[in-house]
Design an enzyme around this catalytic site. Structure first.
Site: not given
Ligand code: NOJ
Length: 508
Positions: A199, A249
């Site tokens: 993440d 990500e």
């Molecule tokens: C990216 C995640 O995909 C999203 O859903 C989340 O709210 C944020 N990061 C914070 O963790």
């Protein structure tokens, strides 16, 4: 050697919305086990599960209170072990969501950290004094709106959170934090997990002096120097195990994104998620440029990847419309690089509006519409749950369910299954070379080549037919089309590509 994650196709499961086994309206791990037959039939190689760890669910699991246990609404550790065994038994890998940037404010590390300025966990998080006028250390705002700083009265300091106040950011400059989080990776790798989607990887480090760039909210807290060192440590931890994968990500421009591959000597993540197709306007020229720009930016050792949607983005079928969503699927599944399919996109799910009274997501704009539960069958609540779904589902949505589409040769689901099978059968598609071909306005065309075969793909992004010259050798046929009923035609010279049609051609 070609690795499984290069050949493979990843399927994102958003567990809350996939399949509910116990009627509480929330999807769960046993629900996923029940649907593994479906995923095997569809032909995916790995599933990535959005977070399933213990969490107060302020951000639906992206606020982790215990990195080594499962949230009871999703099941138990034993359920996860069962899921992993059952998936592996079908040749499907399991990727978990690792949330290293922040914890829940209910995590014992944070409760300790906020208990006193002298607590050993104090500097696991980012604490700072107010400015002389009592205001926060700087003007940084949270991704979800409002200040990124929350005042903590008992210890009279602010703590930093890039997301909700319930999601305090860890201090990744602290070696104790690094060690604890790498241990979390080992815990799951030891349990047989095949990898992690990480993440907000590009946000891990923040400027230590809280220097703010008034012109750019995220300067000083995104993609900072030193981050590659941390990524390399995660990779080294994972590389101690065979065949595991890290996916980052990362929402950054391509030139910066590719840095997260690291270098051959110090590799980074295997796949920094490439969101180029989510952001590009749906126009042939822009898509060609996005593909060419990405391919050109990739370092020699890097393997590409493509994404059309996820639980944070408006659905592709909503963004580009039902007809072009079929073309988009062909694009995703025939480009060079590992595709990730977001659950429900394979049946053409669209964003489902959620009335204010039922709103669940704390973020603005709300991500509820793309998180509406999976539609398995044409019954109330789509066969997702026998109870009341946690998010509203369209009362009925004729044609848009797995059951209705499974045996329909013209369905979006059949198209996905067919393209996944073609990708599996054709090394040119799975791991072959890539070259953009000249094409008329409104068309994206490219060639995929293996040692023995070359396949051409032509995608018509417009709603009128077009003639395309695909300069392959004679004796070629249509191997796949997004238009139902059209396949296996011989190709003589120019090929008529229908309105909103995508085709794959190749040797018979
Ligand atoms: C990216 C995640 O995909 C999203 O859903 C989340 O709210 C944020 N990061 C914070 O963790």
């Amino acid at each position: 050697m070609v690795e499984w994650w290069q050949r493979g196709v990843i399927y994102q499961v958003y567990p809350r919305s996939f399949a509910d086994s116990n009627g509480d309206g929330i999807g769960d791990l046993p629900g996923i086990v029940d649907r593994l037959d479906y995923l095997e039939w569809l032909g995916v190689d790995a599933i990535w599960l959005s977070p399933i760890f213990r969490s107060p669910m302020a951000d639906f699991g992206y606020d982790v209170a215990d990195y080594r246990d499962i949230a009871p609404i999703f099941g138990t550790l034993a359920d996860l072990d069962r899921l992993v065994d059952a998936a592996h038994g079908r040749g499907i890998r399991v990727i978990l969501d690792f949330v290293p940037n922040h914890t829940s404010d209910q995590h014992p590390w944070f409760t300790a950290s906020r208990s006193s300025r002298d607590d050993p966990h104090r500097h696991w998080y980012l604490w700072a004094d107010p400015r002389p006028d009592g205001s926060p250390p700087n003007g940084w705002t949270s991704m979800f709106g409002g200040s990124a700083w929350t005042w903590d009265e008992p210890t009279a300091q602010f703590y930093y959170h890039g997301f909700l106040p319930q999601q305090p950011d860890l201090d990744w400059r602290n070696p104790a934090v690094q060690a604890a989080m790498l241990d979390v990776l080992r815990f799951w790798l030891d349990r047989g997990i095949d990898g992690f989607r990480i993440d907000v990887l590009w946000l891990l480090l923040k400027d230590e002096t809280w220097r703010q760039d008034p012109a750019n909210q995220w300067a000083g807290r995104a993609d900072l120097p030193g981050i590659q060192e941390l990524v390399a440590r995660m990779r080294a931890t994972t590389d101690a195990y065979d065949g595991r994968i890290l996916i980052g990500e990362i929402y950054l421009p391509v030139e910066r994104l590719v840095a997260y591959y690291g270098t051959p000597d110090r590799p980074g993540v295997h796949l920094p998620y490439n969101f180029g197709l989510i952001h590009v306007p749906w126009d042939a020229g822009r898509i060609r440029d996005a593909i060419a720009g990405y391919e050109a930016a990739l370092p020699g050792h890097a393997w590409p990847n493509w994404v059309l949607g996820n639980h944070d983005q408006s659905r592709v079928a909503t963004r580009v419309g039902a007809a072009q969503a079929r073309v988009a699927a062909m694009l995703l599944l025939t480009l060079r690089g590992t595709p990730t399919v977001y659950q429900g996109d394979e049946i053409g799910m669209v964003d489902v509006p959620v009335p204010p009274a039922r709103r669940a997501d704390p973020a603005e704009p709300s991500r509820d519409p793309e998180r509406s539960p999976m539609r398995w069958s044409p019954v109330p609540n789509g066969g997702f749950t026998t109870g009341e779904p946690w998010l509203p589902m369209a009362a009925s949505d004729p044609g848009r369910s797995v059951e209705e589409q499974r045996d329909d040769p013209g369905s979006m689901l059949t198209l996905h299954r067919r393209l996944l099978a073609l990708r599996r059968a054709e090394p040119a598609l799975a791991i072959g070379g890539f070259e953009l071909l000249p094409s008329p306005d409104g068309v994206v065309a490219y060639r995929r080549t293996s040692a023995s075969r070359s396949l051409d793909v032509a995608l018509n992004l417009r709603a009128r037919p077009v003639q395309v010259a695909l300069p392959g050798p004679p004796g070629r046929r249509l191997l796949a089309s997004t238009v139902p009923g059209r396949a296996d035609e011989p190709i003589e010279g120019r090929l008529r590509v229908e309105a909103d049609e995508g085709v794959v051609t190749g040797p018979a």
